[in-house]
Enzyme design. Sequence first.
Site, PDB file in Angstrom:
ATOM      1  N   ALA A   1      -9.661 -27.990  38.542  1.00 47.28           N
ATOM      2  CA  ALA A   1      -8.812 -26.823  38.800  1.00 47.28           C
ATOM      3  C   ALA A   1      -8.385 -26.246  37.452  1.00 47.28           C
ATOM      4  CB  ALA A   1      -7.611 -27.232  39.640  1.00 47.28           C
ATOM      5  N   CYS A   2      -9.166 -25.268  36.954  1.00 43.40           N
ATOM      6  CA  CYS A   2      -8.851 -24.645  35.672  1.00 43.40           C
ATOM      7  C   CYS A   2      -9.188 -23.160  35.757  1.00 43.40           C
ATOM      8  CB  CYS A   2      -9.626 -25.316  34.537  1.00 43.40           C
ATOM      9  SG  CYS A   2     -11.409 -25.098  34.655  1.00 43.40           S
ATOM     10  N   SER A   3      -8.780 -22.412  34.762  1.00 41.55           N
ATOM     11  CA  SER A   3      -8.980 -20.964  34.804  1.00 41.55           C
ATOM     12  C   SER A   3     -10.467 -20.592  34.807  1.00 41.55           C
ATOM     13  CB  SER A   3      -8.263 -20.277  33.643  1.00 41.55           C
ATOM     14  OG  SER A   3      -8.786 -20.702  32.413  1.00 41.55           O
TER      15      SER A   3
END
Length: 136
Positions: free
Chosen positions: A9-11
């Site tokens: 879950a990252c940009s």
Amino acid sequence: MTVIIYGAACSSTRKAKQWFTKQDIHYVERNILKHPLTVSELQGILRMTVDGTDEIISTRSKIYKDLDLDIEALPLQELLELIHKHPRLLRSPIMVDEKRLQVGYHEDDIRQFLPRKTREYQWLQWRLNHMRLAEG
């Protein structure tokens, strides 16, 4: 043709998912922290790389620094087991389909997942627009 997005879950993973949704390209997401890649899956990804493990390992990650790894000295099998155990060692996202692999979200490179006809159409549109500008 379905794209698989392996990521945390990252940009960058969010941007990739948004891009595929906007382009109406079907994808399946797999959170590598909740469901780590198996050694066999990692081997499949490595077969598609140009630079081998250098392409998929996040040398700037905290876990990489904490483990103080000498990747060159590790046997491949051991490294793959280490990645399975510590999925944060992987760069995110890793996007694959039957023929293509991309590591990390790069706006220009991700276009490789567009169908050829769409890329050709967009190229023609771009040329038309730039010809009009040059004439004006």
